[in-house]
Structures are given as structure tokens and as C-alpha cells.
Design a protein around this motif. Structure first.
Motif, PDB file in Angstrom:
ATOM      1  N   PHE A   7      -0.691   1.352  -5.944  1.00 12.80           N
ATOM      2  CA  PHE A   7      -0.656   0.285  -4.939  1.00 12.80           C
ATOM      3  C   PHE A   7       0.586  -0.190  -4.542  1.00 12.80           C
ATOM      4  O   PHE A   7       1.461  -0.431  -5.106  1.00 12.80           O
ATOM      5  N   GLU A   8       0.996   0.932  -2.994  1.00 14.67           N
ATOM      6  CA  GLU A   8       2.021   0.912  -2.582  1.00 14.67           C
ATOM      7  C   GLU A   8       2.902  -0.777  -1.728  1.00 14.67           C
ATOM      8  O   GLU A   8       1.598  -1.050  -0.972  1.00 14.67           O
ATOM      9  N   SER A  70       6.157  -7.416  -6.315  1.00 10.84           N
ATOM     10  CA  SER A  70       6.125  -7.120  -6.685  1.00 10.84           C
ATOM     11  C   SER A  70       5.637  -5.679  -7.548  1.00 10.84           C
ATOM     12  O   SER A  70       5.614  -4.955  -8.371  1.00 10.84           O
ATOM     13  N   LEU A  71       5.100  -5.404  -6.616  1.00 15.44           N
ATOM     14  CA  LEU A  71       4.545  -3.654  -5.506  1.00 15.44           C
ATOM     15  C   LEU A  71       5.161  -3.353  -5.127  1.00 15.44           C
ATOM     16  O   LEU A  71       6.884  -3.070  -5.720  1.00 15.44           O
ATOM     17  N   PRO A  72       5.737  -1.919  -5.824  1.00 17.70           N
ATOM     18  CA  PRO A  72       4.077  -0.941  -6.221  1.00 17.70           C
ATOM     19  C   PRO A  72       4.044  -1.215  -7.511  1.00 17.70           C
ATOM     20  O   PRO A  72       4.767  -1.687  -8.481  1.00 17.70           O
ATOM     21  N   LEU A  73       2.606  -0.824  -8.222  1.00 18.33           N
ATOM     22  CA  LEU A  73       1.072  -1.385  -9.152  1.00 18.33           C
ATOM     23  C   LEU A  73       1.086   0.100  -8.607  1.00 18.33           C
ATOM     24  O   LEU A  73       0.688   0.616  -8.671  1.00 18.33           O
ATOM     25  N   LEU A  86       7.793   2.543  -8.567  1.00 16.68           N
ATOM     26  CA  LEU A  86       7.529   3.819  -8.885  1.00 16.68           C
ATOM     27  C   LEU A  86       7.425   4.841  -9.586  1.00 16.68           C
ATOM     28  O   LEU A  86       8.200   4.898 -10.095  1.00 16.68           O
ATOM     29  N   PRO A  87       5.741   5.507 -10.131  1.00 19.21           N
ATOM     30  CA  PRO A  87       6.754   6.003 -11.313  1.00 19.21           C
ATOM     31  C   PRO A  87       7.308   7.714 -11.490  1.00 19.21           C
ATOM     32  O   PRO A  87       7.124   8.199 -10.070  1.00 19.21           O
ATOM     33  N   ASN A  88       7.890   8.019 -12.417  1.00 16.66           N
ATOM     34  CA  ASN A  88       8.785   9.221 -11.662  1.00 16.66           C
ATOM     35  C   ASN A  88       7.664  10.352 -13.056  1.00 16.66           C
ATOM     36  O   ASN A  88       6.813  10.039 -13.480  1.00 16.66           O
TER      37      ASN A  88
END
Length: 118
Positions: A7-8, A70-73, A86-88
Motif C-alpha cells: 500500500f503506497e 507512515s506509508l508504504p505498508l 518499500l521492500p527490497n
């Protein structure tokens, strides 16, 4: 296969501003890698998909407490796995069970295995 959803915030992409965001460019490359691995990552953008934010109780609760800053989630199987960035590729691979090493990359040094150091 696990369900991974990101969720961006609105405007969260590599080309959403005059300044190019290197982290977003890396993330786009990681998303291409996921597609090549056959992984499906669902992305929700606050500007383009606001209903997906309010219709998911976990995301709505997160936003009520932490706010959009607090985003991204990232959710994995409905559980909060990562917030604020963002995840790697390694995280995406771990969560999905895919192999994170690319062809031609150097495997990590086994620092704690005496037999491997010889």
C-alpha cells in the motif's frame, strides 16, 4: 504462495516528481524480477486505489493510528511485514519463498562456518 500487498502513498513511483528517486527505481527493478520469477505482488496506490485502503481493516487501522506519512505498508498474508519503506528484493524473495540470488551474483561469505573459510 503467500499473498504480498504493498500500500503506497499517492505519487509513489520513480517518476512522480522532478527528482528521480533511486530507491523507487530499484524497487521497480525488483518488481520486474518478481514478475520474472512468477510472483504476483499486489500494489495499491492511495491516489489511484483509495477504496483498497479503506476496505482493508488492517490497513485502515494502521492509517488511523500512524497516518499516511507512515506509508508504504507491506502486508504478507494479511500481516503487517514492513512499514515506512518499500521492500527490497531479498525481503520479497523471503516472503514469497523464491530464490533471492541472481545469476552471476556472489553468494554471502559463510563467516561462521570454519570449514568454508579454509
Amino acid at each position: 504462495m503467500p499473498t504480498i500487498e504493498i500500500f503506497e502513498p499517492a505519487g509513489c513511483c520513480a517518476t512522480s516528481s522532478v527528482v528521480i528517486d533511486q530507491a523507487a527505481l530499484h524497487f521497480n527493478a525488483d518488481m520486474d524480477w518478481c514478475r520474472q520469477q512468477g510472483l504476483e505482488i499486489k500494489r495499491h496506490n492511495l491516489l489511484k486505489n483509495p477504496q483498497s485502503f479503506v476496505s482493508n481493516p488492517r490497513v485502515k487501522e494502521f492509517l488511523d493510528v500512524s497516518g499516511t506519512q507512515s506509508l508504504p505498508l507491506t502486508l504478507v498474508n494479511g500481516v503487517i511485514a514492513l512499514t515506512g519503506r518499500l521492500p527490497n528484493r531479498e525481503e520479497l524473495a523471503r516472503w514469497s519463498g523464491a530464490e533471492s540470488m541472481q545469476a552471476g551474483s556472489t553468494p554471502p561469505t559463510p563467516c561462521c562456518n570454519p570449514a568454508a573459510r579454509a
